[in-house]
Design a protein around this motif. Structure first.
Motif, PDB file in Angstrom:
ATOM      1  N   SER A  82      -7.852   8.925  -7.255  1.00 27.28           N
ATOM      2  CA  SER A  82      -8.523   7.737  -6.753  1.00 27.28           C
ATOM      3  C   SER A  82      -7.488   6.706  -6.333  1.00 27.28           C
ATOM      4  N   GLY A  83      -7.680   6.122  -5.152  1.00 17.43           N
ATOM      5  CA  GLY A  83      -6.777   5.092  -4.670  1.00 17.43           C
ATOM      6  C   GLY A  83      -5.681   5.587  -3.765  1.00 17.43           C
ATOM      7  N   ILE A  84      -5.452   6.900  -3.714  1.00 19.07           N
ATOM      8  CA  ILE A  84      -4.447   7.440  -2.803  1.00 19.07           C
ATOM      9  C   ILE A  84      -5.139   7.835  -1.506  1.00 19.07           C
ATOM     10  N   VAL A  85      -4.656   7.268  -0.408  1.00 25.11           N
ATOM     11  CA  VAL A  85      -5.265   7.478   0.898  1.00 25.11           C
ATOM     12  C   VAL A  85      -4.620   8.645   1.636  1.00 25.11           C
ATOM     13  N   VAL A 118       3.620   7.830  -0.390  1.00 24.47           N
ATOM     14  CA  VAL A 118       2.259   7.882  -0.910  1.00 24.47           C
ATOM     15  C   VAL A 118       1.582   6.582  -0.497  1.00 24.47           C
ATOM     16  N   VAL A 119       0.570   6.698   0.361  1.00 25.71           N
ATOM     17  CA  VAL A 119      -0.143   5.529   0.858  1.00 25.71           C
ATOM     18  C   VAL A 119      -1.370   5.313  -0.015  1.00 25.71           C
ATOM     19  N   SER A 156       0.808  -1.224   0.000  1.00 27.83           N
ATOM     20  CA  SER A 156       0.000   0.000   0.000  1.00 27.83           C
ATOM     21  C   SER A 156       0.839   1.271   0.000  1.00 27.83           C
ATOM     22  N   GLY A 157       2.123   1.173  -0.298  1.00 26.97           N
ATOM     23  CA  GLY A 157       2.952   2.368  -0.246  1.00 26.97           C
ATOM     24  C   GLY A 157       3.909   2.508  -1.402  1.00 26.97           C
ATOM     25  N   ILE A 158       4.077   3.746  -1.820  1.00 27.10           N
ATOM     26  CA  ILE A 158       5.047   4.112  -2.847  1.00 27.10           C
ATOM     27  C   ILE A 158       5.908   5.220  -2.257  1.00 27.10           C
ATOM     28  N   CYS A 204      -7.538  -0.519  -4.750  1.00 24.41           N
ATOM     29  CA  CYS A 204      -7.820   0.414  -5.848  1.00 24.41           C
ATOM     30  C   CYS A 204      -6.590   0.731  -6.691  1.00 24.41           C
ATOM     31  N   ALA A 205      -5.406   0.542  -6.127  1.00 26.50           N
ATOM     32  CA  ALA A 205      -4.190   0.941  -6.813  1.00 26.50           C
ATOM     33  C   ALA A 205      -3.777  -0.088  -7.850  1.00 26.50           C
ATOM     34  N   ASP A 206      -3.294   0.414  -8.982  1.00 29.67           N
ATOM     35  CA  ASP A 206      -2.748  -0.439 -10.030  1.00 29.67           C
ATOM     36  C   ASP A 206      -1.285  -0.053 -10.203  1.00 29.67           C
TER      37      ASP A 206
END
Length: 70
Positions: A45-48, A59-60, A14-16, A65-67
């Motif tokens: 969309s998809g970034i928390v 970036v969480v 879940s992290g970048i 949702c993340a691709d």
């Protein structure tokens, strides 16, 4: 922003992590906070959450949702 040393790494499901540079200085830190503010102004969309560090930005993402291949 012109970054010759910028690296983007997947750091979990879940992290970048966006490393803007390897050096620590106020200019890099300002760029990190500018990038964080830009993302926070219109979270895709998809970034928390975005969490600024001194020379990096975490970036969480919502892993459902993340691709990461996009």
């Amino acid at each position: 922003m012109n970054h010759t040393k910028m690296r983007i790494e997947i750091c979990s499901d879940s992290g970048i992590l966006v490393n803007l540079d390897e050096q620590i200085n106020p200019i890099i830190n300002q760029q990190v906070h500018s990038l964080a503010a830009l993302l926070e102004a219109g979270l895709p969309s998809g970034i928390v959450e975005v969490i600024p560090g001194y020379a990096s930005l975490l970036v969480v993402c919502d892993p459902d949702c993340a691709d990461y291949n996009a």
